[in-house]
Design a protein around this motif. Structure first.
Motif, PDB file in Angstrom:
ATOM      1  N   ASP A 149       6.739  -2.912   9.478  1.00 51.92           N
ATOM      2  CA  ASP A 149       7.436  -4.185  10.596  1.00 51.92           C
ATOM      3  C   ASP A 149       7.664  -3.445  11.938  1.00 51.92           C
ATOM      4  O   ASP A 149       7.728  -3.867  12.417  1.00 51.92           O
ATOM      5  CB  ASP A 149       8.791  -4.375   9.771  1.00 51.92           C
ATOM      6  N   LEU A 150       8.040  -1.670  11.726  1.00 49.03           N
ATOM      7  CA  LEU A 150       8.554  -2.023  12.818  1.00 49.03           C
ATOM      8  C   LEU A 150       7.446  -0.920  13.912  1.00 49.03           C
ATOM      9  O   LEU A 150       8.427  -0.728  14.925  1.00 49.03           O
ATOM     10  CB  LEU A 150       9.676  -0.309  13.057  1.00 49.03           C
ATOM     11  N   TYR A 151       6.627  -0.727  13.488  1.00 49.50           N
ATOM     12  CA  TYR A 151       5.586   0.138  14.055  1.00 49.50           C
ATOM     13  C   TYR A 151       4.337  -0.682  14.348  1.00 49.50           C
ATOM     14  O   TYR A 151       3.679  -0.244  14.881  1.00 49.50           O
ATOM     15  CB  TYR A 151       5.453   1.152  13.740  1.00 49.50           C
ATOM     16  N   GLY A 152       3.810  -1.318  13.129  1.00 47.06           N
ATOM     17  CA  GLY A 152       2.302  -2.078  12.939  1.00 47.06           C
ATOM     18  C   GLY A 152       1.444  -1.782  12.363  1.00 47.06           C
ATOM     19  O   GLY A 152       0.892  -1.698  12.952  1.00 47.06           O
ATOM     20  N   ILE A 153       1.409  -0.848  12.028  1.00 47.23           N
ATOM     21  CA  ILE A 153       0.674   0.435  11.105  1.00 47.23           C
ATOM     22  C   ILE A 153       0.396  -0.265   9.794  1.00 47.23           C
ATOM     23  O   ILE A 153       1.689  -1.009   9.203  1.00 47.23           O
ATOM     24  CB  ILE A 153       1.283   1.629  10.448  1.00 47.23           C
ATOM     25  N   LEU A 154      -0.261  -0.988   9.484  1.00 43.44           N
ATOM     26  CA  LEU A 154      -1.274  -1.553   8.086  1.00 43.44           C
ATOM     27  C   LEU A 154      -2.062  -0.442   7.360  1.00 43.44           C
ATOM     28  O   LEU A 154      -2.040   0.612   7.648  1.00 43.44           O
ATOM     29  CB  LEU A 154      -2.298  -2.328   8.457  1.00 43.44           C
ATOM     30  N   PHE A 155      -1.259  -1.194   6.257  1.00 49.65           N
ATOM     31  CA  PHE A 155      -1.475   0.111   5.008  1.00 49.65           C
ATOM     32  C   PHE A 155      -2.291  -0.838   3.957  1.00 49.65           C
ATOM     33  O   PHE A 155      -2.396  -2.107   3.025  1.00 49.65           O
ATOM     34  CB  PHE A 155      -0.909   0.666   4.000  1.00 49.65           C
ATOM     35  N   ASP A 156      -3.403  -0.316   3.727  1.00 49.37           N
ATOM     36  CA  ASP A 156      -4.734  -0.614   3.068  1.00 49.37           C
ATOM     37  C   ASP A 156      -4.115  -0.780   1.910  1.00 49.37           C
ATOM     38  O   ASP A 156      -4.126   0.610   1.260  1.00 49.37           O
ATOM     39  CB  ASP A 156      -6.074  -0.808   3.630  1.00 49.37           C
ATOM     40  N   GLY A 157      -4.246  -1.707   0.970  1.00 52.75           N
ATOM     41  CA  GLY A 157      -4.215  -1.148  -0.822  1.00 52.75           C
ATOM     42  C   GLY A 157      -2.982  -1.830  -1.254  1.00 52.75           C
ATOM     43  O   GLY A 157      -1.957  -2.032  -2.650  1.00 52.75           O
ATOM     44  N   HIS A 158      -1.816  -1.918  -0.284  1.00 58.03           N
ATOM     45  CA  HIS A 158      -0.448  -2.266  -0.446  1.00 58.03           C
ATOM     46  C   HIS A 158      -0.447  -3.066  -1.358  1.00 58.03           C
ATOM     47  O   HIS A 158      -0.582  -4.702  -0.587  1.00 58.03           O
ATOM     48  CB  HIS A 158       0.565  -2.725   0.832  1.00 58.03           C
ATOM     49  N   PRO A 159       0.174  -3.941  -1.781  1.00 58.61           N
ATOM     50  CA  PRO A 159       0.229  -5.328  -2.877  1.00 58.61           C
ATOM     51  C   PRO A 159       1.275  -6.384  -2.289  1.00 58.61           C
ATOM     52  O   PRO A 159       0.519  -7.384  -2.722  1.00 58.61           O
ATOM     53  CB  PRO A 159       0.548  -4.623  -4.593  1.00 58.61           C
ATOM     54  N   ASP A 160       1.588  -5.909  -1.347  1.00 56.61           N
ATOM     55  CA  ASP A 160       2.772  -6.977  -1.030  1.00 56.61           C
ATOM     56  C   ASP A 160       3.530  -6.376   1.241  1.00 56.61           C
ATOM     57  O   ASP A 160       3.818  -6.020   0.894  1.00 56.61           O
ATOM     58  CB  ASP A 160       4.030  -7.497  -1.738  1.00 56.61           C
ATOM     59  N   LEU A 161       2.406  -6.372   1.488  1.00 57.33           N
ATOM     60  CA  LEU A 161       2.373  -5.982   2.867  1.00 57.33           C
ATOM     61  C   LEU A 161       3.424  -6.825   3.739  1.00 57.33           C
ATOM     62  O   LEU A 161       2.693  -7.657   4.467  1.00 57.33           O
ATOM     63  CB  LEU A 161       1.913  -5.270   3.612  1.00 57.33           C
ATOM     64  N   ARG A 162       5.029  -7.210   4.341  1.00 59.00           N
ATOM     65  CA  ARG A 162       5.204  -7.989   4.956  1.00 59.00           C
ATOM     66  C   ARG A 162       6.262  -7.732   5.284  1.00 59.00           C
ATOM     67  O   ARG A 162       7.103  -6.572   4.922  1.00 59.00           O
ATOM     68  CB  ARG A 162       5.818  -8.698   3.889  1.00 59.00           C
ATOM     69  N   ARG A 163       6.790  -7.910   6.444  1.00 56.05           N
ATOM     70  CA  ARG A 163       8.213  -7.276   7.075  1.00 56.05           C
ATOM     71  C   ARG A 163       8.954  -7.043   6.391  1.00 56.05           C
ATOM     72  O   ARG A 163       9.255  -8.197   5.057  1.00 56.05           O
ATOM     73  CB  ARG A 163       8.669  -8.093   8.895  1.00 56.05           C
ATOM     74  N   LEU A 164      10.500  -6.333   6.687  1.00 56.64           N
ATOM     75  CA  LEU A 164      11.002  -6.162   5.909  1.00 56.64           C
ATOM     76  C   LEU A 164      12.658  -6.237   6.283  1.00 56.64           C
ATOM     77  O   LEU A 164      13.533  -6.507   5.531  1.00 56.64           O
ATOM     78  CB  LEU A 164      10.853  -4.603   5.050  1.00 56.64           C
ATOM     79  N   LEU A 165      12.914  -6.067   7.509  1.00 58.26           N
ATOM     80  CA  LEU A 165      13.869  -6.064   8.653  1.00 58.26           C
ATOM     81  C   LEU A 165      14.203  -6.971   9.415  1.00 58.26           C
ATOM     82  O   LEU A 165      14.814  -7.128   9.748  1.00 58.26           O
ATOM     83  CB  LEU A 165      14.331  -4.327   9.222  1.00 58.26           C
ATOM     84  N   THR A 166      12.628  -7.476  10.204  1.00 62.04           N
ATOM     85  CA  THR A 166      13.100  -8.439  11.096  1.00 62.04           C
ATOM     86  C   THR A 166      12.998  -9.846  10.430  1.00 62.04           C
ATOM     87  O   THR A 166      12.413  -9.781   9.232  1.00 62.04           O
ATOM     88  CB  THR A 166      11.453  -7.774  12.120  1.00 62.04           C
ATOM     89  N   ASP A 167      13.486 -10.575  11.230  1.00 62.87           N
ATOM     90  CA  ASP A 167      13.201 -12.223  10.567  1.00 62.87           C
ATOM     91  C   ASP A 167      12.089 -12.697  10.705  1.00 62.87           C
ATOM     92  O   ASP A 167      11.449 -12.757  11.461  1.00 62.87           O
ATOM     93  CB  ASP A 167      14.176 -12.503  12.112  1.00 62.87           C
TER      94      ASP A 167
END
Length: 220
Positions: A149-167
């Protein structure tokens, strides 16, 4: 009790050139390439002599403009924060070169041996990607979402990679060093359209110059 130097010997003996170890502020920093990240992380967690079983934190780092400064305080007056300087007017402090702009840092704890270790992985490109360590340490789930969310770093294999803090619908990644402090868009209620509209920001970006504290002697 093993020292930090003992940890380096153990890690380098097993991993060899896959890692680079150094001691910074009395804490062990281990640099690893993306291709070896999961293998090294699993070794640090499972090896009987190490047992870094607990993941304390995962965070992104943006090294853009590292060693440079917007705060030209030596030549500014003592009038305080009334003026500003334009972006990009940097004063070089040191010549530091990193393999990539972005990095992911993992803070590990060995509960068994009471050791701490910082694992760092540099990710190249403007859209950096690293493997997710959620399968090794489930606690990484929300930490990786935060770094995305904050840096735009993608994590391959993450089960639910969505923004967490921003709207929802937020544009950009606010912890990147080139993200403007005033944001990318501004919002207002349009009485004609009877809805909230988003528009490019109308404020000119600037960096405020802080007040210089003058050091004087007792007799002055």
């Amino acid at each position: 009790m093993a020292t930090v130097a003992d940890l380096i010997i153990k890690i380098e003996k097993r991993l060899g050139t896959a890692v680079t170890c150094q001691i910074i502020n009395e804490q062990l920093l281990v640099d690893v390439a993306i291709s070896d990240l999961l293998r090294v992380a699993k070794f640090l967690r499972d090896d009987n002599a190490l047992r870094f079983s607990q993941l304390i934190d995962v965070c992104g780092v943006d090294f853009l403009h590292y060693g440079l400064s917007d705060w030209a305080t030596d030549s500014s007056s003592s009038e305080g924060f009334s003026r500003g300087v334009g972006p990009g007017q940097y004063v070089a402090e040191e010549d530091i070169d990193f393999p990539a702009r972005f990095a992911v840092v993992y803070q590990l704890l060995s509960i068994k041996y009471n050791h701490r270790l910082r694992l760092r992985c540099f990710a190249p490109g403007d859209t950096p990607r690293v493997p997710s360590v959620v399968d090794l340490w489930p606690a990484a789930n929300w930490y990786e979402r935060e770094a995305f969310d904050l840096y735009g770093i993608l994590f391959d294999g993450h089960p639910d990679l969505r923004r967490l803090l921003t709207d929802y619908g937020f544009v950009g990644h606010p912890f990147r060093k080139d993200f403007p402090l005033i944001g990318e868009v501004e919002m207002r209620f349009d009485a004609t359209e009877q809805r909230v509209v988003y528009e490019p920001v109308s404020i000119k970006p600037r960096t405020l110059v802080p007040k210089v504290i003058k050091h004087v002697g007792h007799n002055e």
